[in-house]
Write an enzyme that holds these catalytic residues in place. Structure first.
Site, PDB file in Angstrom:
ATOM      1  N   ASP A 229      -2.165  -4.807  -0.188  1.00  0.00           N
ATOM      2  CA  ASP A 229      -2.020  -6.262   0.504  1.00  0.00           C
ATOM      3  C   ASP A 229      -2.693  -6.872   1.594  1.00  0.00           C
ATOM      4  O   ASP A 229      -3.108  -7.832   1.903  1.00  0.00           O
ATOM      5  CB  ASP A 229      -0.419  -6.180   0.768  1.00  0.00           C
ATOM      6  CG  ASP A 229       0.130  -5.108   1.524  1.00  0.00           C
ATOM      7  OD1 ASP A 229      -0.911  -4.140   1.969  1.00  0.00           O
ATOM      8  OD2 ASP A 229       1.183  -4.717   1.830  1.00  0.00           O
TER       9      ASP A 229
ATOM     10  N   GLN B  55       0.816  -1.079  -0.040  1.00  0.00           N
ATOM     11  CA  GLN B  55      -0.155   0.004  -0.002  1.00  0.00           C
ATOM     12  C   GLN B  55       0.964   1.258   0.012  1.00  0.00           C
ATOM     13  O   GLN B  55       2.152   1.483   0.505  1.00  0.00           O
ATOM     14  CB  GLN B  55      -1.051   0.056   1.241  1.00  0.00           C
ATOM     15  CG  GLN B  55      -2.308  -1.135   1.288  1.00  0.00           C
ATOM     16  CD  GLN B  55      -3.071  -1.049   2.207  1.00  0.00           C
ATOM     17  OE1 GLN B  55      -2.956  -1.555   3.451  1.00  0.00           O
ATOM     18  NE2 GLN B  55      -4.092  -0.011   2.048  1.00  0.00           N
ATOM     19  N   HIS B  56       0.211   2.353  -0.159  1.00  0.00           N
ATOM     20  CA  HIS B  56       0.530   3.773  -0.125  1.00  0.00           C
ATOM     21  C   HIS B  56       1.733   4.303  -1.098  1.00  0.00           C
ATOM     22  O   HIS B  56       1.838   5.179  -1.281  1.00  0.00           O
ATOM     23  CB  HIS B  56       1.166   4.007   1.349  1.00  0.00           C
ATOM     24  CG  HIS B  56       0.401   3.565   2.439  1.00  0.00           C
ATOM     25  ND1 HIS B  56      -1.147   3.598   2.482  1.00  0.00           N
ATOM     26  CD2 HIS B  56       0.659   2.540   3.386  1.00  0.00           C
ATOM     27  CE1 HIS B  56      -1.525   2.987   3.520  1.00  0.00           C
ATOM     28  NE2 HIS B  56      -0.595   2.424   3.954  1.00  0.00           N
TER      29      HIS B  56
END
Length: 465
Positions: free
Chosen positions: A226, A71-72
């Site tokens: 994820d 992520q991110h």
């Protein structure tokens, strides 16, 4: 039997699993490494995917594919679809000041929670965009679109058409800091606050909505982040708390309603099914065990053996595991520390025990934070690479004070992506039922004094000079 593929593009590697679409049985798999570091050019992910697909025997016989991803990560594309600069990953803490600036400019943590269900920290994409604006204005000016790692790989699997073809899902979008799980809409004002202007962002798809097709005609699922993929792969339901110990540590729970935490400890993410996934993430997890193993000159099997040979509480020794700074609590400049070292505890077994307990105490704090927002905690499911350790399993039950359910070791992010692909392929209202095999429950006597000792020293951590 129809086959589907799930891809896990994680921090450290790319994994591909091919599964029976109806039963979830894994047919074959492949993996390939990603480069180390907290910034990586996305081209490395594409190359690793090709290696992992080859190791899995190819995907020519697969009918649908979906991607779960770290992520991110900030992937910036120019108007031609070219990568502007290497992606800043979730564990890159250079945007810590940008996070503080954004919180202040919007009027504090409360307005952020009301807007997007989270309080910015260095991990989130919105803070990385502000860092880019402030520190690399020439690159910021070239940005025409921003997406996440899984979004970019899905787009590449389509053949990298125009930027308007970029798609994502609500689970991964909820970790950007400019999409709201409360309303299901982007907040372009927050994107502008970060980058200084609006740019193209991926269209957010429903949980089982087709994202597009590969050039060969295979169906692509929307993919997800994820943690949402792992929850889907594990078949998590309301009341389950998943504790994942990989590169990062995660405690998350499936919830029926969105949550908000003005302290910033819990991020009010969405999941991959239309529900919600309140989540606490720590930067320091399995690598704490890697470091401890190096310090005592042992492999992980020996580390586990040594940890179990020492008494609970490690004779009063407590390890605060902020070896890479920390995300939760938000201490990007913190360092790790060992407290209570005495002559009688200056021993590899005691250090091994303190390392395992310290890592798990941080995750136990995370579980408590999720529970404090009203999310029920009825079952703890322990996954991740470190869950293979007998010491981690037994000490987790002792530290958490709960039975710990450990499914068979597996690639649950990739499995969750594959399950999503099967869901899209079937066109059904719900994801197919994929039962887990070889689930083991571990329950040992609780050791509350371990957490009490940890709590007494965790705030004494030194800061990085």
């Amino acid at each position: 039997m129809p086959l589907v593929a799930g891809i896990d593009t994680s921090t450290q590697s790319c994994k591909v699993v091919v599964c029976d679409a109806e039963t979830g049985e894994q047919v074959r798999s492949g993996t390939a490494r990603h480069p180390d570091g907290t910034e990586v050019h996305p081209g490395h992910w594409w190359n690793a995917l090709q290696e992992a697909v080859a190791a899995a025997g190819g995907l020519d016989d697969v009918e649908a594919i979906a991607v779960g991803g770290q992520q991110h990560g900030m992937v910036c594309l120019d108007e031609d679809g070219e990568v502007v600069r290497p992606a800043l990953l979730w564990n890159d803490t250079r945007s810590a000041q940008a996070a503080r600036d954004l919180i202040e400019e919007l009027g504090g943590p409360g307005p952020w929670v009301d807007a997007v269900g989270l309080v910015p920290v260095a991990s989130f994409t919105v803070t990385k965009l502000r860092w880019l604006r402030d520190h690399e204005p020439e690159n910021a000016a070239r940005v025409a679109a921003v997406c996440l790692p899984h979004d970019w790989l899905t787009w590449k699997l389509m053949g990298a058409p125009g930027l308007d073809a970029l798609v994502t899902d609500r689970g991964d979008a909820s970790g950007t800091g400019y999409w709201s799980p409360l309303t299901g809409e982007y907040r372009p004002d927050l994107l502008t606050l970060a980058l200084g202007r609006e740019v193209i962002v991926p269209r957010v798809l429903g949980p089982s909505e087709e994202a597009g097709r590969t050039p060969a005609g295979q169906i692509l699922g929307p993919g997800t982040g994820d943690n949402a993929a792992a929850a889907l792969g594990l078949g998590a339901v309301s009341g389950d708390v998943i504790v994942s110990i990989g590169t990062s540590g995660v405690a998350c729970a499936v919830a029926e309603k969105p949550v908000g935490d003005v302290s910033g400890a819990v991020a009010g993410f969405a999941d991959a099914t239309g529900r919600f996934l309140p989540l606490v993430a720590t930067m320091n997890a399995a690598r704490v065990l890697d470091a401890a193993a190096r310090m005592i000159g042992a492999d992980h099997e020996k580390l586990s053996e040594l940890a179990l040979s020492a008494p609970a509480g490690a004779g009063g020794m407590a390890l605060v595991p902020y070896l890479e700074g920390e995300r939760t609590p938000n201490r990007p400049d913190a360092t790790g520390a060992i407290h209570g070292l005495r002559l009688e505890t200056a021993d590899p077994a005691y250090l091994a025990r303190a390392a395992v307990e310290g890592m798990l105490c941080g995750l136990a704090d995370a579980v408590d934070a999720v529970r404090a927002l009203g999310t029920p905690v009825e079952r703890v499911v322990l996954v991740g690479g470190a869950a293979r350790s007998r010491a981690v399993r037994e000490i987790a039950s002792a530290v958490l004070g709960l039975p710990v359910t450990v499914p068979q070791p597996g690639e649950y992010v990739a499995r969750g992506a594959a399950r999503q692909a099967a869901w899209v392929l079937a066109g059904a209202a719900e994801a197919p039922a994929w039962p887990l095999a070889d689930v083991v429950e571990t329950e040992v006597e609780p050791t509350p004094f371990v957490r009490e000792r940890y709590a007494s020293v965790r705030d004494l951590t030194a800061v990085r000079l």
